[in-house]
Write a protein that holds these residues in place. Structure first.
Motif, PDB file in Angstrom:
ATOM      1  N   ARG A 181      24.051 -83.444  86.281  1.00  0.00           N
ATOM      2  CA  ARG A 181      23.949 -82.025  86.621  1.00  0.00           C
ATOM      3  C   ARG A 181      22.565 -81.640  87.123  1.00  0.00           C
ATOM      4  O   ARG A 181      22.255 -80.466  87.260  1.00  0.00           O
ATOM      5  CB  ARG A 181      24.328 -81.199  85.383  1.00  0.00           C
ATOM      6  CG  ARG A 181      25.820 -81.228  85.113  1.00  0.00           C
ATOM      7  CD  ARG A 181      26.150 -80.955  83.661  1.00  0.00           C
ATOM      8  NE  ARG A 181      27.604 -80.920  83.484  1.00  0.00           N
ATOM      9  CZ  ARG A 181      28.378 -82.011  83.415  1.00  0.00           C
ATOM     10  NH1 ARG A 181      27.831 -83.217  83.480  1.00  0.00           N
ATOM     11  NH2 ARG A 181      29.689 -81.887  83.272  1.00  0.00           N
ATOM     12  N   GLY A 182      21.723 -82.635  87.366  1.00  0.00           N
ATOM     13  CA  GLY A 182      20.409 -82.361  87.914  1.00  0.00           C
ATOM     14  C   GLY A 182      19.396 -81.914  86.884  1.00  0.00           C
ATOM     15  O   GLY A 182      18.523 -81.092  87.167  1.00  0.00           O
ATOM     16  N   LEU A 183      19.464 -82.472  85.675  1.00  0.00           N
ATOM     17  CA  LEU A 183      18.535 -82.118  84.602  1.00  0.00           C
ATOM     18  C   LEU A 183      18.069 -83.398  83.928  1.00  0.00           C
ATOM     19  O   LEU A 183      18.877 -84.219  83.487  1.00  0.00           O
ATOM     20  CB  LEU A 183      19.224 -81.206  83.583  1.00  0.00           C
ATOM     21  CG  LEU A 183      18.379 -80.778  82.374  1.00  0.00           C
ATOM     22  CD1 LEU A 183      17.174 -79.945  82.818  1.00  0.00           C
ATOM     23  CD2 LEU A 183      19.235 -79.992  81.373  1.00  0.00           C
ATOM     24  N   ILE A 184      16.755 -83.558  83.816  1.00  0.00           N
ATOM     25  CA  ILE A 184      16.161 -84.733  83.170  1.00  0.00           C
ATOM     26  C   ILE A 184      15.688 -84.335  81.777  1.00  0.00           C
ATOM     27  O   ILE A 184      14.867 -83.427  81.622  1.00  0.00           O
ATOM     28  CB  ILE A 184      14.978 -85.272  83.987  1.00  0.00           C
ATOM     29  CG1 ILE A 184      15.463 -85.754  85.362  1.00  0.00           C
ATOM     30  CG2 ILE A 184      14.280 -86.407  83.250  1.00  0.00           C
ATOM     31  CD1 ILE A 184      14.339 -86.149  86.299  1.00  0.00           C
ATOM     32  N   VAL A 185      16.227 -85.010  80.755  1.00  0.00           N
ATOM     33  CA  VAL A 185      15.814 -84.771  79.372  1.00  0.00           C
ATOM     34  C   VAL A 185      15.486 -86.111  78.726  1.00  0.00           C
ATOM     35  O   VAL A 185      15.874 -87.171  79.216  1.00  0.00           O
ATOM     36  CB  VAL A 185      16.905 -84.044  78.555  1.00  0.00           C
ATOM     37  CG1 VAL A 185      17.211 -82.684  79.163  1.00  0.00           C
ATOM     38  CG2 VAL A 185      18.173 -84.887  78.447  1.00  0.00           C
ATOM     39  N   GLU A 186      14.779 -86.050  77.613  1.00  0.00           N
ATOM     40  CA  GLU A 186      14.380 -87.246  76.883  1.00  0.00           C
ATOM     41  C   GLU A 186      15.125 -87.303  75.561  1.00  0.00           C
ATOM     42  O   GLU A 186      15.577 -86.274  75.038  1.00  0.00           O
ATOM     43  CB  GLU A 186      12.868 -87.225  76.629  1.00  0.00           C
ATOM     44  CG  GLU A 186      12.331 -88.493  75.989  1.00  0.00           C
ATOM     45  CD  GLU A 186      10.818 -88.452  75.795  1.00  0.00           C
ATOM     46  OE1 GLU A 186      10.249 -89.500  75.446  1.00  0.00           O
ATOM     47  OE2 GLU A 186      10.213 -87.390  75.975  1.00  0.00           O
TER      48      GLU A 186
END
Length: 583
Positions: free
Chosen positions: A513-518
């Motif tokens: 969805r176009g979101l970078i998380v860790e």
């Protein structure tokens, strides 16, 4: 400009069908170490970025809530950072000067000292280290060991201080001689089974009594190192009162307190430094990541009375990075002048409130927590029920641990800690028939010193000479301590087990969805958000929309449902699905 847009720019070696991306990723897998981490979960090839937006070689755009693991306080390629770097390059100044004095270094030191807690800045010294936070941790440990003449170290469960030998030894999960591991106040999975203020109080008391116990087994400590918010440990903020207690405990025993602000510093938590929330002034601060404006830089700042180490006690080739110092000066000044720490507090509070509302109908989200723009969501497997921690701790040694406190003269505390450990997190609904009552199992007598009596205990304990207290622990409670029947009036609220598989699925759904998380936490089951401090209101809403949609998509795929049984509609514009192998 829309949150996912970047201004037009020619890209080289970019294929509309993603061919260049796949080729680069294949070559990376063939040539780079098996120890690589982020690249496995985030199979993208960034080619340019601005602010919070990253564009891949295949043209896809992402909102970046990783921010270089918190190193990019102002996001990617902020104009003030680029201007500062260009100014150094255009001046023909030397780029690397070891520890020689330069105007760039002098300006950085001025700006850094202007942001420090006043109680430390007045007589501070600074050591420029190798370009990573872990080297600054090593320097801090060397500093306090030389200054005190002691070798031991106090560290905390769940900590992360770096990957070099000394820093790793101080991190949670490591086994190292000379390091005494203390319980960190982790409310959701409290090591004492009570959580909240009471759990933090027991953590502090444990540390205090251990240090004062001549048979406690802790080597004489040269220092105590802690993170005001445990980041890699799962985004666990230390309570302000607990931090103040750690300062009191260490100060009373002449133990230097080291605050690891590598990730929490430069406005990240809603104050310029995370220790500012509690008013705590440490003896040593370890700083890196955001202080370099996105370039490698690490320092140790400490009280001048500790400055007794000899020349060369800690050194490194790349401690004179002029580009990083210039970028760092620009970043520190921009955050300070534009009150970005205060904005992080406001935006972070808004994000936490919305995420908690979202989590209320979804038992898979065990807890939403954080401070400022350092936010975590711990994902759990509710269908598995509470963990076996409560009974297992009692059976496998919690009572023995409580007994260690009893040996230090804390018989009452031993009973309370043992009860808490046996029950897991508890809510005391009714103390009628509790300690002091009778039962078929008989009674046990406990005694407490004046400073050991809590308000709730005062209701059932009898006063003794000298202001102490005396009472009985019913057999019901002793039966609980041995794994027996639940205590009357106590509701067991043990946390469900962590769900790292769900967390990994959420991370991949976010990427689609176009979101970078860790990911982080003890079991890699915590979704971590570290957006830049410059995140806009529009970007904030987009991050929350995409994260919510990703969470529900992953929950749906895993075969579980929210309590409400309802799933929100898809959010916002997505990046096209990624076709590559996530491993």
């Amino acid at each position: 400009m829309a949150v996912t847009q970047l201004p037009p720019m020619a890209l080289s070696a970019v294929s509309d069908d993603g061919g260049a991306t796949q080729g680069i990723l294949r070559r990376q897998a063939l040539r780079e170490s098996a120890a690589r981490t982020y690249a496995r979960a985030l199979p993208i090839v960034p080619v340019r970025a601005r602010g919070m937006t990253i564009e891949g070689a295949d043209g896809r755009r992402y909102l970046d809530c990783l921010s270089g693991a918190g190193a990019l306080a102002l996001g990617h390629n902020h104009p003030v950072v680029l201007e500062a770097i260009r100014a150094v390059l255009d001046s023909e100044a030397p780029l690397q000067v070891l520890d020689l004095a330069t105007p760039v270094k002098d300006a950085f030191t001025d700006e850094l000292f202007a942001t420090l807690p006043p109680g430390l800045a007045a007589g501070a010294r600074v050591q420029f280290c190798g370009p990573a936070g872990t080297d600054a941790v090593e320097a801090a440990l060397t500093l306090v060991r030389i200054a005190t003449g002691r070798d031991g170290l106090l560290a905390f469960s769940g900590a992360y201080h770096g990957m070099t030998a000394g820093a790793l030894a101080a991190s949670g999960g490591a086994s190292a001689a000379g390091v005494t591991r203390l319980p960190f106040p982790y409310g959701y999975r409290c090591p004492f089974g009570v959580g909240g203020e009471r759990g933090a109080e027991l953590s502090a008391r444990w540390a205090e009594k251990l240090l004062d116990d001549p048979k406690g087994g802790a080597p004489d400590p040269a220092g105590m190192i802690l993170e005001p918010v445990q980041g890699e440990g799962g985004v666990i903020p230390a309570p302000d009162g607990w931090l103040r207690r750690m300062r009191e405990i260490t100060e009373a025993r002449s133990i230097p307190l080291i605050a690891d602000e590598v990730q929490t510093g430069v406005g990240r938590t809603g104050a310029f430094w995370a220790v500012d929330h509690s008013g705590t002034v440490p003896d040593v601060m370890v700083l890196s990541k955001a202080i370099g404006g996105g370039l490698p830089l690490a320092v140790v700042v400490y009280r001048e009375e500790l400055d007794v180490w000899p020349p060369g006690a800690h050194a490194g080739t790349f401690r004179g990075n002029q580009l990083a110092m210039a970028a760092g000066t620009a970043t520190l000044a921009y955050v300070r002048v534009n009150h970005l720490a205060q904005r992080a507090a406001v935006v972070g509070r808004r994000m936490l409130e919305r995420l908690r509302r979202f989590a209320a109908g979804r038992p898979q989200i065990g807890e939403v927590r954080g401070r400022g723009l350092m936010i975590g969501l711990e994902l759990v497997a509710p269908e598995a029920g509470p963990t076996a921690e409560a009974g297992a701790i009692a059976e496998a040694g919690a009572i023995a641990e409580a007994g260690a406190i009893a040996e230090a003269g804390q018989a009452g505390s031993a009973a309370r800690v043992g009860l808490a450990a046996a029950l897991g997190p508890v809510a005391y609904a009714d103390w009628e028939g509790a300690p002091g009552g009778t039962s078929p199992y008989g009674e046990s007598t406990i005694e407490m010193a004046p400073d050991e009596v809590t308000p709730s205990e005062g209701a059932w304990l009898t006063g003794t000479e000298g202001g102490g207290a005396r009472g009985t622990l019913s057999g019901d409670a002793r039966q609980v301590l041995s794994g027996g029947a639940p205590y009357p009036g106590v509701t067991r609220t043990a946390a469900p087990p962590a769900d790292p598989a769900l967390a990994a699925a959420v991370q991949q759904e976010c990427l689609r969805r176009g979101l970078i998380v860790e990911l982080g936490g003890r079991h890699d089951a915590v979704i971590r958000l570290l957006p830049p401090l410059t995140i806009t209101d529009e970007q904030t809403e987009a991050v929350l929309d995409r994260l919510a949609d990703a969470l529900d998509a992953a929950i749906r795929t895993s075969g579980t449902r929210s309590r409400s049984g309802e799933l929100p509609t898809a959010a916002g514009p997505f990046a096209p699905p990624f076709a590559g192998n996530r491993h």
